[in-house]
Design a protein around this motif. Sequence first.
Motif, PDB file in Angstrom:
ATOM      1  N   ARG A   1       0.826  -1.208   0.000  1.00  0.00           N
ATOM      2  CA  ARG A   1       0.000   0.000   0.000  1.00  0.00           C
ATOM      3  C   ARG A   1       0.858   1.255   0.000  1.00  0.00           C
ATOM      4  O   ARG A   1       0.495   2.279  -0.580  1.00  0.00           O
ATOM      5  CB  ARG A   1      -0.929  -0.002   1.215  1.00  0.00           C
ATOM      6  CG  ARG A   1      -2.014  -1.062   1.171  1.00  0.00           C
ATOM      7  CD  ARG A   1      -3.026  -0.843   2.279  1.00  0.00           C
ATOM      8  NE  ARG A   1      -2.447  -1.051   3.596  1.00  0.00           N
ATOM      9  CZ  ARG A   1      -2.511  -2.179   4.269  1.00  0.00           C
ATOM     10  NH1 ARG A   1      -3.111  -3.237   3.740  1.00  0.00           N
ATOM     11  NH2 ARG A   1      -1.981  -2.282   5.473  1.00  0.00           N
ATOM     12  N   GLU A   2       2.010   1.174   0.654  1.00  0.00           N
ATOM     13  CA  GLU A   2       2.873   2.349   0.799  1.00  0.00           C
ATOM     14  C   GLU A   2       3.366   2.872  -0.541  1.00  0.00           C
ATOM     15  O   GLU A   2       3.440   4.087  -0.757  1.00  0.00           O
ATOM     16  CB  GLU A   2       4.074   1.999   1.690  1.00  0.00           C
ATOM     17  CG  GLU A   2       4.947   3.178   2.048  1.00  0.00           C
ATOM     18  CD  GLU A   2       4.486   3.889   3.304  1.00  0.00           C
ATOM     19  OE1 GLU A   2       5.082   4.930   3.619  1.00  0.00           O
ATOM     20  OE2 GLU A   2       3.555   3.410   3.959  1.00  0.00           O
ATOM     21  N   VAL A   3       3.710   1.995  -1.479  1.00  0.00           N
ATOM     22  CA  VAL A   3       4.251   2.465  -2.749  1.00  0.00           C
ATOM     23  C   VAL A   3       3.188   3.189  -3.576  1.00  0.00           C
ATOM     24  O   VAL A   3       3.495   4.137  -4.301  1.00  0.00           O
ATOM     25  CB  VAL A   3       4.872   1.307  -3.568  1.00  0.00           C
ATOM     26  CG1 VAL A   3       6.097   0.757  -2.876  1.00  0.00           C
ATOM     27  CG2 VAL A   3       3.873   0.205  -3.854  1.00  0.00           C
ATOM     28  N   PHE A   4       1.929   2.772  -3.460  1.00  0.00           N
ATOM     29  CA  PHE A   4       0.858   3.500  -4.139  1.00  0.00           C
ATOM     30  C   PHE A   4       0.723   4.904  -3.558  1.00  0.00           C
ATOM     31  O   PHE A   4       0.599   5.891  -4.291  1.00  0.00           O
ATOM     32  CB  PHE A   4      -0.474   2.749  -4.010  1.00  0.00           C
ATOM     33  CG  PHE A   4      -0.574   1.515  -4.851  1.00  0.00           C
ATOM     34  CD1 PHE A   4      -0.922   1.611  -6.186  1.00  0.00           C
ATOM     35  CD2 PHE A   4      -0.334   0.263  -4.318  1.00  0.00           C
ATOM     36  CE1 PHE A   4      -1.026   0.474  -6.975  1.00  0.00           C
ATOM     37  CE2 PHE A   4      -0.429  -0.879  -5.093  1.00  0.00           C
ATOM     38  CZ  PHE A   4      -0.779  -0.774  -6.430  1.00  0.00           C
ATOM     39  N   THR A   5       0.735   4.988  -2.226  1.00  0.00           N
ATOM     40  CA  THR A   5       0.610   6.289  -1.559  1.00  0.00           C
ATOM     41  C   THR A   5       1.774   7.194  -1.907  1.00  0.00           C
ATOM     42  O   THR A   5       1.591   8.381  -2.204  1.00  0.00           O
ATOM     43  CB  THR A   5       0.530   6.087  -0.036  1.00  0.00           C
ATOM     44  OG1 THR A   5      -0.566   5.227   0.278  1.00  0.00           O
ATOM     45  CG2 THR A   5       0.342   7.415   0.672  1.00  0.00           C
ATOM     46  N   ASP A   6       3.005   6.659  -1.888  1.00  0.00           N
ATOM     47  CA  ASP A   6       4.189   7.464  -2.203  1.00  0.00           C
ATOM     48  C   ASP A   6       4.165   7.951  -3.645  1.00  0.00           C
ATOM     49  O   ASP A   6       4.482   9.108  -3.931  1.00  0.00           O
ATOM     50  CB  ASP A   6       5.458   6.647  -1.956  1.00  0.00           C
ATOM     51  CG  ASP A   6       5.766   6.483  -0.470  1.00  0.00           C
ATOM     52  OD1 ASP A   6       5.142   7.200   0.340  1.00  0.00           O
ATOM     53  OD2 ASP A   6       6.611   5.638  -0.124  1.00  0.00           O
ATOM     54  N   ALA A   7       3.801   7.063  -4.564  1.00  0.00           N
ATOM     55  CA  ALA A   7       3.776   7.441  -5.978  1.00  0.00           C
ATOM     56  C   ALA A   7       2.752   8.548  -6.238  1.00  0.00           C
ATOM     57  O   ALA A   7       3.033   9.513  -6.962  1.00  0.00           O
ATOM     58  CB  ALA A   7       3.470   6.224  -6.848  1.00  0.00           C
TER      59      ALA A   7
END
Length: 523
Positions: free
Chosen positions: A200-206
């Motif tokens: 989930r974190e990589v979606f939020t960061d992107a």
Amino acid sequence: PLRAVLARAALLRAINRRLRFALPYLPTRSCHDHSLLLEGIIPSGDSCEDSCYEQQLEQHPTSIASRLRSCRRLLFTCVKKNFLNGLIDATTTPTPLSHDEYELPREVRTVRVNRLKARRALYLSSSASSKGDGNSDNKSKITSSKKKHAVFTQLQHEMRGWSGAALRRGFVAKGHGGQKRAFKVKLIGEGVNDYSGPYREVFTDAMREIGECEDLGVLSLCPNGINGVGEERGVLIFGSGVGAGNQDEDDKSNINVTKEERALLTRFKSSIGSQDELARELEENLVFLGRLVGTACRHNIPVDLPLPLNMVWKKIVNDNVTVQDMLKEVDILALKSYEVAKQQDDSTRAIHSSLLATQSRLMNFFIEGLASVLPAEILSLFTGEELRSIICGNPNIDVDLLHCVVEYDGGYNDSTPVIQYFWEVLQDMSARERKLFLQFVWSRSRLPAKESDFEGTPFKIMKSMDENALPSASTCFFSLTLPEYSSKEVLRQKLLFAIENVPTMESDYVTNDAEVGEGWRGI
């Protein structure tokens, strides 16, 4: 009268009860609609009728699909969402189970992301801006480094060559909190196991990067936001002037074409002709953005994507939107110019803002990526507001909604003083601080729209025995470990310090020298 209202409500319920079974057999886009425009490469969005203002094309007879869309506001949102979820399940790419139920199968590929380099590049950029470094060479190097190391760019590089079928996986591994996934994430140098939190974190960061960093050239602040006018100042539009094309040069090269042909060429030029390298790069980025957003939607991860309601979300669902509505939302100064020109000469109703023409063309690439992952043909059943809610969730962190899904452990309950302090502090937080808190505990920046969308994933608050420790979280399991602080002020200070000063996720294991070196190499 009350009886009339009850009768209408009963009729609506009866219609929706029957449509729940009939929707799979009803067409949502007919052959007369716009899905076949340009050999079907544009799944939704602009039509020939929208592109040619002076002369409407031949009107096709009313179809079942168009009548169904005209009644979409009579359909209950839950009925439409159940239909969408059923299609998402039906189009999910099957994934065989691994021999070890706790291991991910080899079909679920690993994506390596170095967030340490991404944040270092972002820090150097902000540092150079604050110092006022006017050296063009340094600016170019910093911008290039930021684009190269951004999480969005790393994901795009890792997934190059992936088909839509790879992103339509929805594998749920045991012990991963029920999170669906299409790939596994390896956060280099952070010592974190992907039990769903890093995913989930990589979606939020992107999404945060493309919204805050215009150097990436994917999204930029709308003219209303730049000029400080209008009501919608935080809306983002596609591109940042990069790859928009030279309008004057295009006009000179298209002297011998009709106005209708020029309108189509403006909106679909990149689909039928070549453009410069920057334009192609922007279009590829928007296709990948659509794929990323579609993947997040399939896996119930709301994304922070404040695109214009009238110019994007309503156009995707083929809702009726006027030029005035679209301009008012993104560029109110252009709207005034449009209205003045329209008053001077009735024939100028064909005048169309170059901004809208460019945005319409770029939107087609975003939808192309979205349609490779989601069943875009049925999105027209939703209203623009409903589609935005499904994809983006609730932009406001609703503390009461979070309270509805909480579970306590370790002796805590609603009457415990520290729990009462916690909810009071959360209520007093600003919108920015609430987003930081949600990312701290769940690796998201937005909550689902309503309680049923949590899909059995409660927010857990557990007790810590060390009263001097900072609050800690397990993003994979949406849990917060909270010490029993003595006062509300102590809890506020500790919680704010934790959510604002944790640059990486809490380590699951001690990283070895090789992994640490790889994560920090070149920084």
